[in-house]
Write a protein that holds these residues in place. Structure first.
Motif, PDB file in Angstrom:
ATOM      1  N   ASP A  42       0.843  -1.198   0.000  1.00  0.00           N
ATOM      2  CA  ASP A  42       0.000   0.000   0.000  1.00  0.00           C
ATOM      3  C   ASP A  42       0.873   1.241   0.000  1.00  0.00           C
ATOM      4  O   ASP A  42       1.825   1.344   0.798  1.00  0.00           O
ATOM      5  N   VAL A  43       0.550   2.171  -0.864  1.00  0.00           N
ATOM      6  CA  VAL A  43       1.271   3.439  -0.926  1.00  0.00           C
ATOM      7  C   VAL A  43       0.261   4.575  -0.824  1.00  0.00           C
ATOM      8  O   VAL A  43      -0.737   4.593  -1.548  1.00  0.00           O
ATOM      9  N   VAL A  44       0.529   5.513   0.088  1.00  0.00           N
ATOM     10  CA  VAL A  44      -0.280   6.732   0.205  1.00  0.00           C
ATOM     11  C   VAL A  44       0.616   7.904  -0.146  1.00  0.00           C
ATOM     12  O   VAL A  44       1.637   8.135   0.516  1.00  0.00           O
ATOM     13  N   VAL A  45       0.244   8.631  -1.218  1.00  0.00           N
ATOM     14  CA  VAL A  45       1.045   9.777  -1.661  1.00  0.00           C
ATOM     15  C   VAL A  45       0.502  11.057  -1.041  1.00  0.00           C
ATOM     16  O   VAL A  45      -0.632  11.108  -0.553  1.00  0.00           O
ATOM     17  N   ARG A  46       1.335  12.091  -1.067  1.00  0.00           N
ATOM     18  CA  ARG A  46       0.958  13.340  -0.396  1.00  0.00           C
ATOM     19  C   ARG A  46      -0.020  14.178  -1.209  1.00  0.00           C
ATOM     20  O   ARG A  46      -0.830  14.911  -0.639  1.00  0.00           O
ATOM     21  N   ALA A  47       0.047  14.097  -2.539  1.00  0.00           N
ATOM     22  CA  ALA A  47      -0.782  14.956  -3.390  1.00  0.00           C
ATOM     23  C   ALA A  47      -1.546  14.107  -4.400  1.00  0.00           C
ATOM     24  O   ALA A  47      -1.047  13.090  -4.889  1.00  0.00           O
ATOM     25  N   ALA A  48      -2.758  14.536  -4.736  1.00  0.00           N
ATOM     26  CA  ALA A  48      -3.615  13.782  -5.642  1.00  0.00           C
ATOM     27  C   ALA A  48      -2.982  13.574  -7.010  1.00  0.00           C
ATOM     28  O   ALA A  48      -3.179  12.532  -7.642  1.00  0.00           O
ATOM     29  N   ASP A 104      -7.618   4.261  -4.572  1.00  0.00           N
ATOM     30  CA  ASP A 104      -8.593   4.998  -3.766  1.00  0.00           C
ATOM     31  C   ASP A 104      -8.215   6.472  -3.860  1.00  0.00           C
ATOM     32  O   ASP A 104      -7.375   6.954  -3.086  1.00  0.00           O
ATOM     33  N   PRO A 105      -8.791   7.217  -4.827  1.00  0.00           N
ATOM     34  CA  PRO A 105      -8.372   8.609  -5.037  1.00  0.00           C
ATOM     35  C   PRO A 105      -8.654   9.512  -3.843  1.00  0.00           C
ATOM     36  O   PRO A 105      -7.904  10.462  -3.589  1.00  0.00           O
ATOM     37  N   ASP A 106      -9.730   9.252  -3.107  1.00  0.00           N
ATOM     38  CA  ASP A 106     -10.062  10.102  -1.956  1.00  0.00           C
ATOM     39  C   ASP A 106      -8.992  10.012  -0.874  1.00  0.00           C
ATOM     40  O   ASP A 106      -8.668  11.014  -0.222  1.00  0.00           O
ATOM     41  N   GLN A 107      -8.435   8.795  -0.671  1.00  0.00           N
ATOM     42  CA  GLN A 107      -7.394   8.608   0.337  1.00  0.00           C
ATOM     43  C   GLN A 107      -5.989   8.723  -0.252  1.00  0.00           C
ATOM     44  O   GLN A 107      -5.009   8.592   0.483  1.00  0.00           O
ATOM     45  N   ARG A 108      -5.895   8.930  -1.566  1.00  0.00           N
ATOM     46  CA  ARG A 108      -4.615   9.005  -2.292  1.00  0.00           C
ATOM     47  C   ARG A 108      -3.809   7.722  -2.077  1.00  0.00           C
ATOM     48  O   ARG A 108      -2.599   7.748  -1.952  1.00  0.00           O
ATOM     49  N   ARG A 109      -4.528   6.586  -2.050  1.00  0.00           N
ATOM     50  CA  ARG A 109      -3.907   5.296  -1.771  1.00  0.00           C
ATOM     51  C   ARG A 109      -3.936   4.409  -3.011  1.00  0.00           C
ATOM     52  O   ARG A 109      -4.946   4.334  -3.700  1.00  0.00           O
ATOM     53  N   VAL A 110      -2.808   3.733  -3.258  1.00  0.00           N
ATOM     54  CA  VAL A 110      -2.716   2.749  -4.333  1.00  0.00           C
ATOM     55  C   VAL A 110      -2.227   1.440  -3.716  1.00  0.00           C
ATOM     56  O   VAL A 110      -1.260   1.437  -2.941  1.00  0.00           O
ATOM     57  N   SER A 111      -2.892   0.330  -4.055  1.00  0.00           N
ATOM     58  CA  SER A 111      -2.538  -0.981  -3.503  1.00  0.00           C
ATOM     59  C   SER A 111      -2.367  -1.982  -4.629  1.00  0.00           C
ATOM     60  O   SER A 111      -3.066  -1.916  -5.645  1.00  0.00           O
ATOM     61  N   VAL A 112      -1.453  -2.938  -4.422  1.00  0.00           N
ATOM     62  CA  VAL A 112      -1.251  -3.979  -5.428  1.00  0.00           C
ATOM     63  C   VAL A 112      -0.751  -5.252  -4.745  1.00  0.00           C
ATOM     64  O   VAL A 112      -0.054  -5.194  -3.717  1.00  0.00           O
ATOM     65  N   ALA A 113      -1.128  -6.401  -5.292  1.00  0.00           N
ATOM     66  CA  ALA A 113      -0.601  -7.678  -4.816  1.00  0.00           C
ATOM     67  C   ALA A 113       0.839  -7.824  -5.273  1.00  0.00           C
ATOM     68  O   ALA A 113       1.200  -7.410  -6.376  1.00  0.00           O
ATOM     69  N   LEU A 119       9.521   6.461  -5.623  1.00  0.00           N
ATOM     70  CA  LEU A 119       8.447   7.400  -5.317  1.00  0.00           C
ATOM     71  C   LEU A 119       8.929   8.464  -4.335  1.00  0.00           C
ATOM     72  O   LEU A 119       9.600   8.170  -3.355  1.00  0.00           O
ATOM     73  N   THR A 120       8.590   9.714  -4.621  1.00  0.00           N
ATOM     74  CA  THR A 120       8.938  10.836  -3.741  1.00  0.00           C
ATOM     75  C   THR A 120       7.666  11.398  -3.120  1.00  0.00           C
ATOM     76  O   THR A 120       6.554  11.163  -3.622  1.00  0.00           O
ATOM     77  N   ASP A 121       7.842  12.127  -2.038  1.00  0.00           N
ATOM     78  CA  ASP A 121       6.703  12.745  -1.342  1.00  0.00           C
ATOM     79  C   ASP A 121       5.623  11.716  -0.997  1.00  0.00           C
ATOM     80  O   ASP A 121       4.429  11.920  -1.218  1.00  0.00           O
ATOM     81  N   VAL A 122       6.077  10.615  -0.463  1.00  0.00           N
ATOM     82  CA  VAL A 122       5.147   9.558  -0.041  1.00  0.00           C
ATOM     83  C   VAL A 122       4.804   9.757   1.433  1.00  0.00           C
ATOM     84  O   VAL A 122       5.685   9.958   2.270  1.00  0.00           O
ATOM     85  N   GLU A 123       3.528   9.688   1.736  1.00  0.00           N
ATOM     86  CA  GLU A 123       3.082   9.841   3.116  1.00  0.00           C
ATOM     87  C   GLU A 123       3.224   8.537   3.902  1.00  0.00           C
ATOM     88  O   GLU A 123       3.546   8.538   5.090  1.00  0.00           O
ATOM     89  N   ASP A 124       3.005   7.409   3.203  1.00  0.00           N
ATOM     90  CA  ASP A 124       3.102   6.129   3.907  1.00  0.00           C
ATOM     91  C   ASP A 124       3.302   4.996   2.899  1.00  0.00           C
ATOM     92  O   ASP A 124       2.721   5.010   1.807  1.00  0.00           O
ATOM     93  N   ILE A 125       4.144   4.036   3.269  1.00  0.00           N
ATOM     94  CA  ILE A 125       4.314   2.802   2.509  1.00  0.00           C
ATOM     95  C   ILE A 125       4.215   1.650   3.502  1.00  0.00           C
ATOM     96  O   ILE A 125       4.875   1.667   4.546  1.00  0.00           O
ATOM     97  N   SER A 126       3.391   0.653   3.190  1.00  0.00           N
ATOM     98  CA  SER A 126       3.232  -0.455   4.132  1.00  0.00           C
ATOM     99  C   SER A 126       2.976  -1.768   3.389  1.00  0.00           C
ATOM    100  O   SER A 126       2.435  -1.780   2.278  1.00  0.00           O
ATOM    101  N   LEU A 127       3.391  -2.851   4.030  1.00  0.00           N
ATOM    102  CA  LEU A 127       3.113  -4.201   3.552  1.00  0.00           C
ATOM    103  C   LEU A 127       2.063  -4.821   4.458  1.00  0.00           C
ATOM    104  O   LEU A 127       2.081  -4.625   5.675  1.00  0.00           O
ATOM    105  N   ARG A 128       1.146  -5.571   3.875  1.00  0.00           N
ATOM    106  CA  ARG A 128       0.112  -6.202   4.693  1.00  0.00           C
ATOM    107  C   ARG A 128      -0.423  -7.437   3.997  1.00  0.00           C
ATOM    108  O   ARG A 128      -0.313  -7.597   2.785  1.00  0.00           O
ATOM    109  N   ARG A 129      -0.991  -8.349   4.820  1.00  0.00           N
ATOM    110  CA  ARG A 129      -1.757  -9.458   4.280  1.00  0.00           C
ATOM    111  C   ARG A 129      -3.200  -9.004   4.116  1.00  0.00           C
ATOM    112  O   ARG A 129      -3.746  -8.335   4.992  1.00  0.00           O
TER     113      ARG A 129
END
Length: 306
Positions: free
Chosen positions: A230-236, A257-266, A281-291
């Motif tokens: 999951d990646v959440v960027v700072r700007a739309a 998810d454009p409202d949350q500025r989140r992109v997810s991929v398997a 990626l620059t200006d990233v607000e959050d990067i996380s790995l999850r099941r």
């Protein structure tokens, strides 16, 4: 018990113009918990009613505890317990009286019914409330009393149809504890539930039904599938770039998810994917790995997540 505790092949049941079960196959190893999942109307309760001999299939075969559910219905009933969605206890009777009554209905005889009731009240932590009316019991206590009633004959297979529906988290945890204890003692449990966390916590295997058909089967981890990045960027305006990168490093189509500025991929390789995303990626607000959660897998499988 030799072979699966529950085995069904091609189970089909129709109600007028509605096909409740459409050639359903099911195999449940002895001494395990198997979850039967699906939206409302998927066919879960119909399957339980057939396997517990309350309903005859229009086609297909099923064996429970080694016996055919149609040709040997009496033998099946002697080996199973059934706890339905609604409490079957008599509110005016005490917990002890309820269990002794069910014992006599199972032809245990007075002394045997009393002994079995006392043992189950103690096992399910109901001994101190044994002689109080069931109407005074909490939701969790009533459900435990229901489970005790389902175990009066020491069943090889126990069917639980939505066993924790309407319970608060504490009551649900109490029932989960007892289900785990039953399986540890060798009982096989077939569980229908709409609580995906419950299936994830309890089930060794899962079968997902939708519109009467099996659409997926496997362990909870198998149904959840691959890890996600999951990646959440700072700007739309950066969402498109993030989606392009994740499309290259992932194993499927990115979800945006454009409202949350989140992109997810398997992803297949956790380290490589995380390294590439952090480097490019620059200006990233959050990067996380999850099941993925079982809820996500369920919604995707049944088409509700599209």
């Amino acid at each position: 018990m030799r072979g699966p505790a529950i085995e069904a092949t091609g189970l089909t049941r129709r109600f007028r113009d509605t096909t409740a079960l459409d050639h359903v196959d099911l195999s449940v190893p002895a001494g395990t918990v198997h979850g039967l999942l699906g939206p409302n109307g998927a066919g879960k309760t119909t399957a339980v009613r057939i396997l517990s001999t309350l309903l005859r299939p229009d086609a297909g075969t099923a064996r429970v505890a080694g016996h055919d559910v149609v040709r040997e219905a009496d033998r099946v009933r002697a080996r199973i317990g059934l706890v339905g969605q609604r409490a079957a206890v008599d509110e005016e009777l005490s917990g002890r009286q309820n269990l002794e009554m069910f014992g006599r209905l199972h032809h245990l005889g007075g002394p045997a019914a009393r002994r079995r009731a006392a043992a189950l009240l103690d096992r399910f932590d109901l001994a101190t409330a044994a002689d109080k009316p069931a109407s005074t019991y909490s939701g969790g206590m009533r459900r435990r009393l229901d489970l005790a009633a389902g175990l009066l004959i020491g069943p090889a297979v126990l069917f639980l149809d939505e066993p924790t529906i309407g319970l608060d988290p504490r009551g649900r945890n109490e029932v989960w504890r007892e289900i785990r204890a039953l399986v540890a003692d060798g009982t096989t449990v077939l569980l229908t539930t709409q609580y995906l966390e419950e299936a994830d916590q309890l089930a060794d295997g899962l079968t997902v039904l939708d519109h009467g058909r099996v659409i997926a089967a496997g362990t909870p981890d198998e149904l959840k599938g691959a890890d996600h990045l999951d990646v959440v960027v700072r700007a739309a305006e950066q969402v498109a770039k993030a989606a392009e990168l994740l499309a290259r490093i992932g194993t499927g189509e990115p979800r945006i998810d454009p409202d949350q500025r989140r992109v997810s991929v398997a992803i297949a390789d956790r380290v490589a994917a995380l390294t590439s995303a952090a480097r490019e990626l620059t200006d990233v607000e959050d990067i996380s790995l999850r099941r993925p959660t079982l809820d996500e897998a369920f919604l995707q499988l049944t088409g509700k997540g599209r």
